[in-house]
Design a protein around this motif. Structure first.
Motif, PDB file in Angstrom:
ATOM      1  N   ALA A 106       0.829  -1.206   0.000  1.00  0.00           N
ATOM      2  CA  ALA A 106       0.000   0.000   0.000  1.00  0.00           C
ATOM      3  C   ALA A 106       0.864   1.256   0.000  1.00  0.00           C
ATOM      4  CB  ALA A 106      -0.939  -0.013   1.212  1.00  0.00           C
ATOM      5  N   ASP A 107       2.163   1.096   0.187  1.00  0.00           N
ATOM      6  CA  ASP A 107       3.071   2.243   0.044  1.00  0.00           C
ATOM      7  C   ASP A 107       3.323   2.568  -1.426  1.00  0.00           C
ATOM      8  OD1 ASP A 107       4.284  -0.398   0.194  1.00  0.00           O
ATOM      9  OD2 ASP A 107       6.247   0.578   0.040  1.00  0.00           O
ATOM     10  N   LEU A 108       2.993   1.645  -2.335  1.00  0.00           N
ATOM     11  CA  LEU A 108       3.288   1.857  -3.757  1.00  0.00           C
ATOM     12  C   LEU A 108       2.070   2.333  -4.551  1.00  0.00           C
ATOM     13  CD1 LEU A 108       5.496  -1.296  -4.550  1.00  0.00           C
ATOM     14  CD2 LEU A 108       6.232   0.971  -3.777  1.00  0.00           C
ATOM     15  N   ALA A 109       0.863   1.977  -4.115  1.00  0.00           N
ATOM     16  CA  ALA A 109      -0.352   2.374  -4.846  1.00  0.00           C
ATOM     17  C   ALA A 109      -1.539   2.350  -3.891  1.00  0.00           C
ATOM     18  CB  ALA A 109      -0.600   1.424  -6.023  1.00  0.00           C
ATOM     19  N   GLY A 110      -2.563   3.092  -4.248  1.00  0.00           N
ATOM     20  CA  GLY A 110      -3.753   3.164  -3.399  1.00  0.00           C
ATOM     21  C   GLY A 110      -4.683   1.989  -3.647  1.00  0.00           C
ATOM     22  N   PRO A 111      -5.560   1.680  -2.684  1.00  0.00           N
ATOM     23  CA  PRO A 111      -6.442   0.523  -2.802  1.00  0.00           C
ATOM     24  C   PRO A 111      -7.782   0.831  -3.470  1.00  0.00           C
ATOM     25  CG  PRO A 111      -6.672   1.470  -0.612  1.00  0.00           C
ATOM     26  CD  PRO A 111      -5.667   2.325  -1.352  1.00  0.00           C
ATOM     27  N   GLU A 112      -8.005   2.098  -3.896  1.00  0.00           N
ATOM     28  CA  GLU A 112      -9.357   2.517  -4.302  1.00  0.00           C
ATOM     29  C   GLU A 112      -9.933   1.658  -5.417  1.00  0.00           C
ATOM     30  OE1 GLU A 112      -6.675   4.534  -4.142  1.00  0.00           O
ATOM     31  OE2 GLU A 112      -7.109   5.470  -2.205  1.00  0.00           O
ATOM     32  N   ALA A 113      -9.117   1.374  -6.446  1.00  0.00           N
ATOM     33  CA  ALA A 113      -9.669   0.638  -7.592  1.00  0.00           C
ATOM     34  C   ALA A 113     -10.121  -0.757  -7.158  1.00  0.00           C
ATOM     35  CB  ALA A 113      -8.622   0.542  -8.702  1.00  0.00           C
ATOM     36  N   VAL A 114      -9.294  -1.429  -6.381  1.00  0.00           N
ATOM     37  CA  VAL A 114      -9.652  -2.798  -5.961  1.00  0.00           C
ATOM     38  C   VAL A 114     -10.851  -2.761  -5.020  1.00  0.00           C
ATOM     39  CG1 VAL A 114      -8.857  -4.878  -4.787  1.00  0.00           C
ATOM     40  CG2 VAL A 114      -7.275  -3.603  -6.238  1.00  0.00           C
ATOM     41  N   LEU A 115     -10.813  -1.879  -4.044  1.00  0.00           N
ATOM     42  CA  LEU A 115     -11.929  -1.839  -3.082  1.00  0.00           C
ATOM     43  C   LEU A 115     -13.226  -1.411  -3.762  1.00  0.00           C
ATOM     44  CD1 LEU A 115     -10.180  -0.390   0.095  1.00  0.00           C
ATOM     45  CD2 LEU A 115     -10.712  -2.774  -0.448  1.00  0.00           C
ATOM     46  N   GLY A 116     -13.099  -0.523  -4.758  1.00  0.00           N
ATOM     47  CA  GLY A 116     -14.288  -0.075  -5.492  1.00  0.00           C
ATOM     48  C   GLY A 116     -14.982  -1.241  -6.178  1.00  0.00           C
ATOM     49  N   TYR A 117     -14.188  -2.145  -6.702  1.00  0.00           N
ATOM     50  CA  TYR A 117     -14.716  -3.313  -7.405  1.00  0.00           C
ATOM     51  C   TYR A 117     -15.497  -4.224  -6.453  1.00  0.00           C
ATOM     52  CZ  TYR A 117     -14.416  -7.711 -10.076  1.00  0.00           C
ATOM     53  OH  TYR A 117     -14.687  -8.877 -10.722  1.00  0.00           O
ATOM     54  N   TYR A 118     -15.108  -4.212  -5.181  1.00  0.00           N
ATOM     55  CA  TYR A 118     -15.750  -5.122  -4.222  1.00  0.00           C
ATOM     56  C   TYR A 118     -16.744  -4.424  -3.287  1.00  0.00           C
ATOM     57  CZ  TYR A 118     -12.569  -8.689  -5.799  1.00  0.00           C
ATOM     58  OH  TYR A 118     -11.914  -9.583  -6.597  1.00  0.00           O
ATOM     59  N   THR A 119     -17.150  -3.194  -3.603  1.00  0.00           N
ATOM     60  CA  THR A 119     -17.999  -2.478  -2.638  1.00  0.00           C
ATOM     61  C   THR A 119     -19.289  -3.212  -2.289  1.00  0.00           C
ATOM     62  OG1 THR A 119     -18.641  -1.131  -4.509  1.00  0.00           O
ATOM     63  CG2 THR A 119     -17.360  -0.031  -2.804  1.00  0.00           C
ATOM     64  N   GLU A 120     -19.842  -3.975  -3.237  1.00  0.00           N
ATOM     65  CA  GLU A 120     -21.132  -4.631  -2.950  1.00  0.00           C
ATOM     66  C   GLU A 120     -20.977  -5.835  -2.015  1.00  0.00           C
ATOM     67  OE1 GLU A 120     -23.869  -3.354  -4.452  1.00  0.00           O
ATOM     68  OE2 GLU A 120     -22.695  -1.979  -5.703  1.00  0.00           O
ATOM     69  N   LEU A 121     -19.757  -6.303  -1.852  1.00  0.00           N
ATOM     70  CA  LEU A 121     -19.532  -7.466  -0.985  1.00  0.00           C
ATOM     71  C   LEU A 121     -19.147  -6.973   0.396  1.00  0.00           C
ATOM     72  CD1 LEU A 121     -17.331  -9.861  -3.133  1.00  0.00           C
ATOM     73  CD2 LEU A 121     -19.777  -9.524  -3.166  1.00  0.00           C
ATOM     74  N   GLU A 122     -19.523  -7.732   1.394  1.00  0.00           N
ATOM     75  CA  GLU A 122     -19.023  -7.369   2.719  1.00  0.00           C
ATOM     76  C   GLU A 122     -17.734  -8.144   2.962  1.00  0.00           C
ATOM     77  OE1 GLU A 122     -22.318  -7.745   5.469  1.00  0.00           O
ATOM     78  OE2 GLU A 122     -23.416  -6.426   4.107  1.00  0.00           O
ATOM     79  N   LEU A 123     -16.733  -7.762   2.203  1.00  0.00           N
ATOM     80  CA  LEU A 123     -15.476  -8.499   2.231  1.00  0.00           C
ATOM     81  C   LEU A 123     -14.523  -7.807   3.207  1.00  0.00           C
ATOM     82  CD1 LEU A 123     -13.758 -10.720   0.919  1.00  0.00           C
ATOM     83  CD2 LEU A 123     -13.222  -9.123  -0.923  1.00  0.00           C
ATOM     84  N   PRO A 124     -14.149  -8.497   4.282  1.00  0.00           N
ATOM     85  CA  PRO A 124     -13.193  -7.852   5.197  1.00  0.00           C
ATOM     86  C   PRO A 124     -11.835  -7.692   4.514  1.00  0.00           C
ATOM     87  CG  PRO A 124     -13.610 -10.124   5.894  1.00  0.00           C
ATOM     88  CD  PRO A 124     -14.494  -9.861   4.701  1.00  0.00           C
ATOM     89  N   TYR A 125     -11.147  -6.617   4.810  1.00  0.00           N
ATOM     90  CA  TYR A 125      -9.841  -6.408   4.188  1.00  0.00           C
ATOM     91  C   TYR A 125      -8.892  -5.705   5.151  1.00  0.00           C
ATOM     92  CZ  TYR A 125     -10.912  -1.457   3.531  1.00  0.00           C
ATOM     93  OH  TYR A 125     -11.196  -0.139   3.748  1.00  0.00           O
ATOM     94  N   VAL A 126      -7.604  -5.866   4.886  1.00  0.00           N
ATOM     95  CA  VAL A 126      -6.565  -5.113   5.602  1.00  0.00           C
ATOM     96  C   VAL A 126      -5.592  -4.551   4.568  1.00  0.00           C
ATOM     97  CG1 VAL A 126      -6.600  -6.303   7.846  1.00  0.00           C
ATOM     98  CG2 VAL A 126      -5.267  -7.264   5.971  1.00  0.00           C
ATOM     99  N   LEU A 127      -5.027  -3.408   4.884  1.00  0.00           N
ATOM    100  CA  LEU A 127      -4.010  -2.785   4.037  1.00  0.00           C
ATOM    101  C   LEU A 127      -2.664  -2.921   4.732  1.00  0.00           C
ATOM    102  CD1 LEU A 127      -5.631   0.619   2.978  1.00  0.00           C
ATOM    103  CD2 LEU A 127      -5.485  -1.510   1.675  1.00  0.00           C
ATOM    104  N   ILE A 128      -1.661  -3.338   3.963  1.00  0.00           N
ATOM    105  CA  ILE A 128      -0.339  -3.561   4.548  1.00  0.00           C
ATOM    106  C   ILE A 128       0.708  -2.710   3.829  1.00  0.00           C
ATOM    107  CG2 ILE A 128       1.445  -5.301   5.055  1.00  0.00           C
ATOM    108  CD1 ILE A 128      -1.139  -5.992   6.474  1.00  0.00           C
ATOM    109  N   ARG A 129       1.499  -2.008   4.594  1.00  0.00           N
ATOM    110  CA  ARG A 129       2.670  -1.331   4.060  1.00  0.00           C
ATOM    111  C   ARG A 129       3.832  -1.692   4.972  1.00  0.00           C
ATOM    112  NH1 ARG A 129       0.474   4.251   3.315  1.00  0.00           N
ATOM    113  NH2 ARG A 129       2.677   4.821   3.181  1.00  0.00           N
ATOM    114  N   PRO A 130       5.063  -1.457   4.514  1.00  0.00           N
ATOM    115  CA  PRO A 130       6.197  -1.957   5.308  1.00  0.00           C
ATOM    116  C   PRO A 130       6.205  -1.436   6.745  1.00  0.00           C
ATOM    117  CG  PRO A 130       6.937  -1.289   3.133  1.00  0.00           C
ATOM    118  CD  PRO A 130       5.503  -0.887   3.230  1.00  0.00           C
ATOM    119  N   ASP A 131       5.696  -0.217   6.940  1.00  0.00           N
ATOM    120  CA  ASP A 131       5.758   0.355   8.289  1.00  0.00           C
ATOM    121  C   ASP A 131       4.419   0.243   9.019  1.00  0.00           C
ATOM    122  OD1 ASP A 131       4.336   2.021   6.681  1.00  0.00           O
ATOM    123  OD2 ASP A 131       5.378   3.874   7.243  1.00  0.00           O
TER     124      ASP A 131
END
Ligand SMILES: Nc1nc2c(ncn2[C@@H]2O[C@H](COP(=O)(O)OP(=O)(O)OP(=O)(O)O)[C@@H](O)[C@H]2O)c(=O)[nH]1
Ligand SMILES: [Mg+2]
Length: 299
Positions: A106-131
């Motif tokens: 997540a330090d290299l690109a934002g999650p918006e496009a991927v999360l946008g694709y899954y908005t209708e699902l109640e899919l739990p997610y986490v974002l990971i960056r090195p720090d």
């Protein structure tokens, strides 16, 4: 060692087994696996989607007894492929394993496009960056047996090393064309360390690191079950004619009207239909997991 009667491919990572012999674990001790307990869940994949080919019939058990599938996708380098994530979701529902989307880099690109694709699902997610702080992920892993799957180079072993500092999993680099180098070659289940500051004495759970996969074939999943990976589309199909196959050439498939009415993202329907097509050998066998709209799709 494994009792010969059990056969060569009988034991997989995650199995609970009965042992006889010296179970002290001391150097030189020898114990034998004599029994494999009934599995709570079995996560499978096939080399290809089409069950009429030899590769499609080649079924692999990824792991036994997992209750959570951590679908690891990098946000860049390698780019995310929603088609791959969709396949993992189908496999998870088919095996009755709960999915968790883990978006790394997540330090290299934002999650918006991927999360946008899954908005209708109640899919739990986490974002990971090195720090990033891993507390949210640890909380989701606590008390459960989780398995990570993802393409090579997405950072599975890097994350496992952060979660289990004693793990010492080898990590690789990503080539200039954004592909991992298949650094991990076998699956390993690791016990997560207790968190002294978590305020509970809950079991921290287990995590299994697996080798990166190029594709996640679904020949073992029935056409009907494929739809369960698309919970945003399922509801529409009650209005389909009997025996509707839900393909694009079904004149009265209710999915088209559902999407036209804005009740689901057309890209999700396209992804579902791409999966249906690939099972009958009609998909693009080279890049079955790219959806239009993914970064680098079609390149
Ligand atoms: N920028 C950035 N790089 C990361 C991150 N996580 C992992 N990497 C890098 O990605 C590369 C691949 O990481 P690995 O952990 O080996 O990937 P893997 O998923 O285990 O790959 P395989 O074992 O081949 O399946 C390494 O160079 C890591 O340093 C992250 O959050 N951000
Ligand atoms: Mg690895």
């Amino acid at each position: 060692m494994r009792a010969r009667e059990l056969g060569r491919k009988s034991v997989v990572v995650g199995d609970r087994v009965g042992l006889v012999g010296d179970t002290s674990g001391a150097p030189g001790a020898l114990a034998r696996i004599v029994r494999i307990a009934e599995r709570r869940s079995v996560l499978r994949r096939t080399a290809e989607d089409d069950a009429t080919t030899a590769e499609g019939r080649l079924e692999r058990v990824v792991v036994a007894n997992a209750d959570q599938l951590v679908i690891v996708s990098a946000l860049a380098d390698p780019p995310p492929r929603t088609g791959f994530i969709d396949r993992c979701l189908v496999a998870a529902y088919d095996a009755d394993i709960e999915p968790l989307l883990c978006l790394t880099k997540a330090d290299l690109a934002g999650p918006e496009a991927v999360l946008g694709y899954y908005t209708e699902l109640e899919l739990p997610y986490v974002l990971i960056r090195p720090d990033s702080d891993l507390a949210a992920l640890r909380a989701l892993l606590a008390g459960r047996i989780s398995v990570m799957v993802g393409h090579s180079g997405v950072g599975k072993s890097t994350l496992v090393n952060r979660l289990v500092p004693a793990a010492d999993r080898a990590v690789g680099t990503v080539s200039a064309i954004g592909r991992g180098r298949h650094t991990s070659t076998s699956a390993v289940a690791l016990r997560l360390p207790p968190q002294p500051d978590s305020g509970t004495d809950q079991d921290p759970g287990w995590i299994t690191d697996t080798p990166g996969v190029r594709s996640f074939g679904l020949a073992h999943v029935s056409a009907e079950s494929l739809l369960h990976g698309f919970s945003d589309l399922v509801e529409a199909t009650v209005d389909c004619p009997a025996n509707c196959q839900h393909t694009a050439d079904e004149a009265d498939c209710a999915l088209d009207a559902w999407v036209a009415a804005g009740k689901a993202d057309p890209r999700r329907l396209a992804s579902y239909r791409r999966l249906l097509a690939s099972r009958s050998g009609e998909g693009d066998p080279r890049e079955p997991e790219r959806n239009p709209g993914d970064p680098l799709a079609g390149s």
